[in-house]
Design a protein around this motif. Structure first.
Motif, short mmCIF file in Angstrom:
data_model
loop_
_atom_site.label_atom_id
_atom_site.label_comp_id
_atom_site.label_asym_id
_atom_site.label_seq_id
_atom_site.Cartn_x
_atom_site.Cartn_y
_atom_site.Cartn_z
N UNK A 176 44.52 68.88 -25.37
CA UNK A 176 44.89 70.17 -24.77
C UNK A 176 44.16 70.33 -23.44
N UNK A 177 44.91 70.60 -22.40
CA UNK A 177 44.33 70.64 -21.05
C UNK A 177 43.37 71.81 -20.86
N UNK A 178 43.64 72.93 -21.54
CA UNK A 178 42.82 74.13 -21.36
C UNK A 178 42.52 74.77 -22.71
N UNK A 179 41.56 75.68 -22.71
CA UNK A 179 41.27 76.44 -23.93
C UNK A 179 42.46 77.29 -24.33
N UNK A 180 43.23 77.76 -23.34
CA UNK A 180 44.41 78.56 -23.63
C UNK A 180 45.41 77.76 -24.45
N UNK A 181 45.65 76.49 -24.07
CA UNK A 181 46.56 75.65 -24.84
C UNK A 181 46.00 75.38 -26.23
N UNK B 150 27.37 64.05 -32.03
CA UNK B 150 28.50 63.15 -31.78
C UNK B 150 29.79 63.97 -31.72
N UNK B 151 30.07 64.58 -30.57
CA UNK B 151 31.20 65.51 -30.45
C UNK B 151 32.55 64.81 -30.32
N UNK B 152 32.88 63.95 -31.28
CA UNK B 152 34.13 63.19 -31.20
C UNK B 152 35.35 64.11 -31.25
N UNK B 153 35.34 65.09 -32.16
CA UNK B 153 36.50 65.97 -32.30
C UNK B 153 36.65 66.84 -31.05
N UNK B 154 35.53 67.34 -30.52
CA UNK B 154 35.58 68.17 -29.32
C UNK B 154 36.18 67.39 -28.15
N UNK B 155 35.79 66.13 -27.99
CA UNK B 155 36.34 65.31 -26.90
C UNK B 155 37.84 65.11 -27.08
N UNK C 254 32.42 73.45 -23.64
CA UNK C 254 32.35 72.27 -24.50
C UNK C 254 31.25 72.41 -25.55
N UNK C 255 30.09 72.92 -25.12
CA UNK C 255 28.97 73.10 -26.06
C UNK C 255 29.28 74.16 -27.11
N UNK C 256 29.96 75.23 -26.70
CA UNK C 256 30.36 76.25 -27.67
C UNK C 256 31.33 75.67 -28.69
N UNK C 257 32.24 74.82 -28.20
CA UNK C 257 33.19 74.17 -29.10
C UNK C 257 32.47 73.27 -30.08
N UNK C 258 31.44 72.58 -29.61
CA UNK C 258 30.64 71.74 -30.50
C UNK C 258 30.00 72.56 -31.62
#
Length: 241
Positions: A71-76, A60-65, A48-52
């Protein structure tokens, strides 16, 4: 941007007004995680932090949330198209492109190029070499690794591409390249876009047919590996060859 209060300066009977814009004095909100990198290695950050960091929204990680809700997983998330990503509220084209670029770069790093003379000591070695390349495909593809008498790679070749759940292949397509390269062994490899690596009835019948032909030609099939999402099945490991 805030403006500094106007200050009049008298010089040679000419009045100058300072209207230079100046940035606000509060700290940049994007520095929270970036500053943490000074004391924490990047590898210790969560997904999650890497995605941020990629999305540049540390406080304010609104898009990340929203991405994790969609998407359930990073793969999706990796398989999502640009249009799907742009449906996320507040997502911009720049952020969506940065996310796709990060996934693409990761795949390039993971896809280590094979070289002539390379050897594999286990089915897992083969899986790790090909999974990053095959897991992103939406159709079944069939590959062969041609080997010399010491099981060193002579050549890798994709011999067929099919539909989402079937790849039609003939012995001629498999063994013509093997005879051309004077291979004495080979490893068969194909993917299941569904993510489930369990071989189908068709997979097992095809492998039996190819093995019978290989015996006549003196070219040994060492393994047939089916690549799924984060797992694989080896015919050799199961004792089917």
């Amino acid at each position: 941007m805030q403006k500094r209060a106007s200050v009049s300066k008298q010089q040679d009977n000419v009045t100058y007004i300072d209207t230079t814009p100046h940035p606000p004095t509060h700290p940049d909100p994007s520095t929270t995680l970036i500053q943490a990198l000074a004391s924490e290695p990047l590898a210790r950050l969560s997904e999650f932090e890497l995605l941020q960091l990629i999305l540049q929204e540390q406080e304010t990680p609104d898009i990340a949330r929203q991405l994790y809700r969609r998407f359930a997983t990073l793969r999706e998330m990796e398989h999502a198209g640009l249009g799907e990503l742009m449906e996320i509220e507040r997502m911009t084209l720049c952020k969506a492109a940065a996310l796709q670029a990060a996934f693409a770069l990761g795949r390039k790093i993971a896809c280590k190029p094979l070289y002539r003379g390379q050897t594999f000591v286990s089915s897992r070695d083969v899986y790790l070499a090909y999974a990053p390349k095959l897991n992103i495909l939406e159709q079944e593809t069939f590959w062969i690794l041609l080997l010399d008498q010491r099981n060193r790679v002579l050549k890798q070749q994709q011999v067929s591409q099919g539909s989402i759940n079937r790849c039609t292949i003939t012995p001629r397509e498999i063994f013509t390249p093997a005879l051309r390269e004077k291979a004495v062994g080979m490893i068969l490899l194909h993917n299941h876009p569904s993510g489930d690596p369990e071989p189908s009835t068709h997979d097992r019948k095809l492998t039996t047919q190819l093995r019978e032909v290989s015996v006549l030609l003196g070219i040994k099939i060492l393994d047939h590996i089916v690549v799924g999402d984060q797992s694989y099945v080896s015919f050799a490991d199961r004792g089917w060859l």
